[in-house]
Motif scaffolding. Structure first.
Motif, PDB file in Angstrom:
ATOM      1  N   ASN A  10       4.866  -4.207  -4.728  1.00 31.22           N
ATOM      2  CA  ASN A  10       3.552  -4.030  -4.408  1.00 31.22           C
ATOM      3  C   ASN A  10       2.561  -4.896  -5.417  1.00 31.22           C
ATOM      4  N   LYS A  11       1.644  -5.517  -4.787  1.00 26.98           N
ATOM      5  CA  LYS A  11       0.527  -6.408  -5.609  1.00 26.98           C
ATOM      6  C   LYS A  11      -0.728  -6.162  -5.327  1.00 26.98           C
ATOM      7  N   VAL A  12      -1.386  -5.615  -5.972  1.00 23.96           N
ATOM      8  CA  VAL A  12      -2.977  -5.555  -5.778  1.00 23.96           C
ATOM      9  C   VAL A  12      -3.776  -6.520  -6.663  1.00 23.96           C
ATOM     10  N   THR A  13      -4.308  -7.234  -5.948  1.00 24.11           N
ATOM     11  CA  THR A  13      -4.991  -8.517  -6.429  1.00 24.11           C
ATOM     12  C   THR A  13      -6.690  -8.480  -6.093  1.00 24.11           C
ATOM     13  N   GLU A  14      -7.396  -9.289  -6.470  1.00 28.12           N
ATOM     14  CA  GLU A  14      -8.705  -9.553  -6.366  1.00 28.12           C
ATOM     15  C   GLU A  14      -8.815 -10.725  -5.254  1.00 28.12           C
ATOM     16  N   LYS A  15      -9.989 -10.333  -4.638  1.00 33.99           N
ATOM     17  CA  LYS A  15     -10.164 -11.668  -3.592  1.00 33.99           C
ATOM     18  C   LYS A  15     -10.676 -12.853  -4.579  1.00 33.99           C
ATOM     19  N   GLY A  16      -9.931 -14.131  -4.133  1.00 32.94           N
ATOM     20  CA  GLY A  16      -9.952 -15.240  -4.788  1.00 32.94           C
ATOM     21  C   GLY A  16      -8.846 -15.547  -5.789  1.00 32.94           C
ATOM     22  N   LYS A  17      -8.249 -14.599  -6.264  1.00 26.72           N
ATOM     23  CA  LYS A  17      -7.076 -15.081  -7.114  1.00 26.72           C
ATOM     24  C   LYS A  17      -6.014 -15.805  -6.291  1.00 26.72           C
ATOM     25  N   ASP A  18      -5.031 -16.011  -7.147  1.00 23.16           N
ATOM     26  CA  ASP A  18      -3.673 -16.759  -6.657  1.00 23.16           C
ATOM     27  C   ASP A  18      -2.611 -15.404  -6.833  1.00 23.16           C
ATOM     28  N   VAL A  19      -1.664 -15.553  -5.828  1.00 17.92           N
ATOM     29  CA  VAL A  19      -0.515 -14.666  -6.023  1.00 17.92           C
ATOM     30  C   VAL A  19       0.737 -15.329  -5.723  1.00 17.92           C
ATOM     31  N   GLU A  20       1.777 -14.921  -6.285  1.00 18.88           N
ATOM     32  CA  GLU A  20       3.033 -15.522  -5.992  1.00 18.88           C
ATOM     33  C   GLU A  20       4.099 -14.427  -5.666  1.00 18.88           C
ATOM     34  N   SER A  38       1.659  -7.244   9.559  1.00 13.60           N
ATOM     35  CA  SER A  38       0.189  -6.711   9.382  1.00 13.60           C
ATOM     36  C   SER A  38       0.063  -5.655  10.389  1.00 13.60           C
ATOM     37  N   LEU A  39      -0.927  -4.549  10.134  1.00 13.78           N
ATOM     38  CA  LEU A  39      -1.061  -3.486  10.925  1.00 13.78           C
ATOM     39  C   LEU A  39      -1.520  -3.952  12.368  1.00 13.78           C
ATOM     40  N   GLY A  40      -0.802  -3.896  13.359  1.00 17.34           N
ATOM     41  CA  GLY A  40      -1.643  -4.211  14.619  1.00 17.34           C
ATOM     42  C   GLY A  40      -1.118  -5.622  15.026  1.00 17.34           C
ATOM     43  N   GLN A  41      -0.458  -6.393  14.122  1.00 17.97           N
ATOM     44  CA  GLN A  41      -0.065  -7.739  14.310  1.00 17.97           C
ATOM     45  C   GLN A  41       1.604  -7.829  14.537  1.00 17.97           C
ATOM     46  N   GLY A  42       2.110  -7.073  14.252  1.00 13.65           N
ATOM     47  CA  GLY A  42       3.536  -6.967  14.513  1.00 13.65           C
ATOM     48  C   GLY A  42       4.053  -7.912  13.278  1.00 13.65           C
ATOM     49  N   LEU A  43       5.235  -8.561  13.565  1.00 14.05           N
ATOM     50  CA  LEU A  43       6.014  -9.369  12.428  1.00 14.05           C
ATOM     51  C   LEU A  43       5.563 -10.997  12.913  1.00 14.05           C
ATOM     52  N   GLU A  44       5.075 -11.471  12.115  1.00 11.71           N
ATOM     53  CA  GLU A  44       4.395 -12.950  12.082  1.00 11.71           C
ATOM     54  C   GLU A  44       5.371 -13.974  11.261  1.00 11.71           C
ATOM     55  N   PHE A  45       5.782 -14.882  11.836  1.00  5.77           N
ATOM     56  CA  PHE A  45       6.674 -15.937  11.168  1.00  5.77           C
ATOM     57  C   PHE A  45       5.759 -16.785  10.313  1.00  5.77           C
ATOM     58  N   GLU A  85      -8.057 -10.728   4.421  1.00  7.57           N
ATOM     59  CA  GLU A  85      -7.312 -10.643   5.761  1.00  7.57           C
ATOM     60  C   GLU A  85      -5.799 -10.932   5.474  1.00  7.57           C
ATOM     61  N   ASP A  86      -5.802 -11.509   3.993  1.00  6.34           N
ATOM     62  CA  ASP A  86      -4.145 -11.853   3.581  1.00  6.34           C
ATOM     63  C   ASP A  86      -3.384 -10.574   3.214  1.00  6.34           C
ATOM     64  N   SER A  87      -4.231  -9.265   3.303  1.00  2.00           N
ATOM     65  CA  SER A  87      -3.609  -8.038   2.912  1.00  2.00           C
ATOM     66  C   SER A  87      -2.661  -7.742   4.240  1.00  2.00           C
ATOM     67  N   ALA A  88      -1.194  -7.441   3.628  1.00  6.48           N
ATOM     68  CA  ALA A  88      -0.047  -7.220   4.656  1.00  6.48           C
ATOM     69  C   ALA A  88       1.058  -7.007   3.718  1.00  6.48           C
ATOM     70  N   VAL A  89       2.394  -6.775   4.238  1.00 12.85           N
ATOM     71  CA  VAL A  89       3.477  -6.807   4.014  1.00 12.85           C
ATOM     72  C   VAL A  89       4.168  -8.002   4.125  1.00 12.85           C
ATOM     73  N   TYR A  90       4.485  -8.626   2.882  1.00  5.74           N
ATOM     74  CA  TYR A  90       5.234  -9.709   3.307  1.00  5.74           C
ATOM     75  C   TYR A  90       7.011  -9.855   2.994  1.00  5.74           C
ATOM     76  N   PRO A 108      13.195  -5.647   1.278  1.00  6.86           N
ATOM     77  CA  PRO A 108      12.193  -4.488   1.460  1.00  6.86           C
ATOM     78  C   PRO A 108      10.609  -4.789   1.795  1.00  6.86           C
ATOM     79  N   GLY A 109      10.505  -6.255   1.222  1.00  5.74           N
ATOM     80  CA  GLY A 109       9.010  -6.479   1.425  1.00  5.74           C
ATOM     81  C   GLY A 109       8.346  -6.538   0.185  1.00  5.74           C
ATOM     82  N   THR A 110       7.300  -7.170   0.075  1.00 11.96           N
ATOM     83  CA  THR A 110       6.041  -7.157  -0.976  1.00 11.96           C
ATOM     84  C   THR A 110       4.710  -6.751  -0.182  1.00 11.96           C
ATOM     85  N   ARG A 111       4.223  -5.448  -0.539  1.00 13.76           N
ATOM     86  CA  ARG A 111       3.048  -4.950  -0.127  1.00 13.76           C
ATOM     87  C   ARG A 111       1.932  -5.852  -0.834  1.00 13.76           C
ATOM     88  N   LEU A 112       1.098  -6.537  -0.288  1.00 11.16           N
ATOM     89  CA  LEU A 112      -0.016  -7.219  -0.929  1.00 11.16           C
ATOM     90  C   LEU A 112      -1.493  -6.528  -0.370  1.00 11.16           C
TER      91      LEU A 112
END
Lengths: 115, 113
Positions: A10-20, A38-45, A85-90, A108-112
């Motif tokens: 899990n990763k919680v970040t503030e808008k404008g920050k970079d994440v790895e 993403s919710l409602g978007q299915g699995l996106e390549f 809008e980047d919030s999703a499971v990667y 298992p994914g990273t929930r951002l």
């Protein structure tokens, strides 16, 4: 054997920050994929690495997204200047990619969450 | 454009019943069709997959039926159990070249005891 691992979970970040986000594929697997769920978007390549070939970046949604794979193993997905809008499971997946072997195994994914 | 269309979006089945999820694809170059099962908070797990040279593949209670001419494939879960309650995704790919999976939007299955 060990499956695909991802960190952090899990990763919680503030808008404008970079994440790895990190992905460790199954040992010996030559292909590595990143997807976003993403919710409602299915699995996106997002992006696909295969051996020493140039990666297929056709799914990256903007130039804020980049990924690299070092030594043909570990991969890092970087998101710069994160937006809500980047919030999703990667999700990361790996595959052996030998002749006739197309199975992709997911981590298992990273929930951002971008606040 | 959605390369793989999946239905229904949600499915409720009684324990012991048959769950059927359908998918349709557009690209005739697709040559590998996997199904994934996903539990909340987990990554998708490969359940069963089929190639277009066969019309059916069975593994335990799970069967894929494939209709190449109609460009459709379906997952049948026999004797459905509460533990099968999960989200199921169909997918397709051109395994020999592109590698990436094109996913359906998922079906949320609930099996009532």
């Amino acid at each position: 054997g060990a499956g695909v691992s991802q960190s952090p979970s899990n990763k919680v970040t503030e808008k404008g920050k970079d994440v790895e986000l990190r992905c460790d594929p199954i040992s010996g697997h030559t292909a590595l994929y990143w997807y976003r769920q993403s919710l409602g978007q299915g699995l996106e390549f997002l992006i696909y690495f295969q051996g020493n070939s140039a990666p297929d970046k056709s799914g990256l949604p903007s130039d804020r997204f980049s990924a690299e794979r070092t030594g043909g193993s570990v991969s890092t997905l970087t998101i710069q200047r994160t937006q809500q809008e980047d919030s999703a499971v990667y999700l990361c997946a790996s595959s052996l990619r030998e002749a006739g072997s197309y199975e992709q195994y997911f981590g298992p994914g990273t929930r951002l969450t971008v606040t | 454009q959605q390369q793989v269309k999946q239905s229904p979006q949600s499915l409720i089945v009684q324990k012991g019943g048959i769950s059927i999820i359908n998918c349709a694809y557009e690209n005739t170059a697709f040559d590998y069709f996997p199904w994934y099962q996903q539990f909340p908070g987990k990554g998708p797990a490969l359940l069963i997959a089929i190639r277009p040279d066969v019309s059916e593949k069975k593994e335990g209670r799970f069967t894929i039926s494939f209709n190449k001419s109609a460009k459709q494939f379906s997952l049948h879960i026999m004797d459905s159990q509460p533990g099968d309650s999960a989200t199921y995704f169909c997918a397709a790919t051109r395994g020999s070249t592109l590698g990436r999976l094109y996913f359906g939007r998922g079906t949320q299955l609930t099996v009532w005891p």
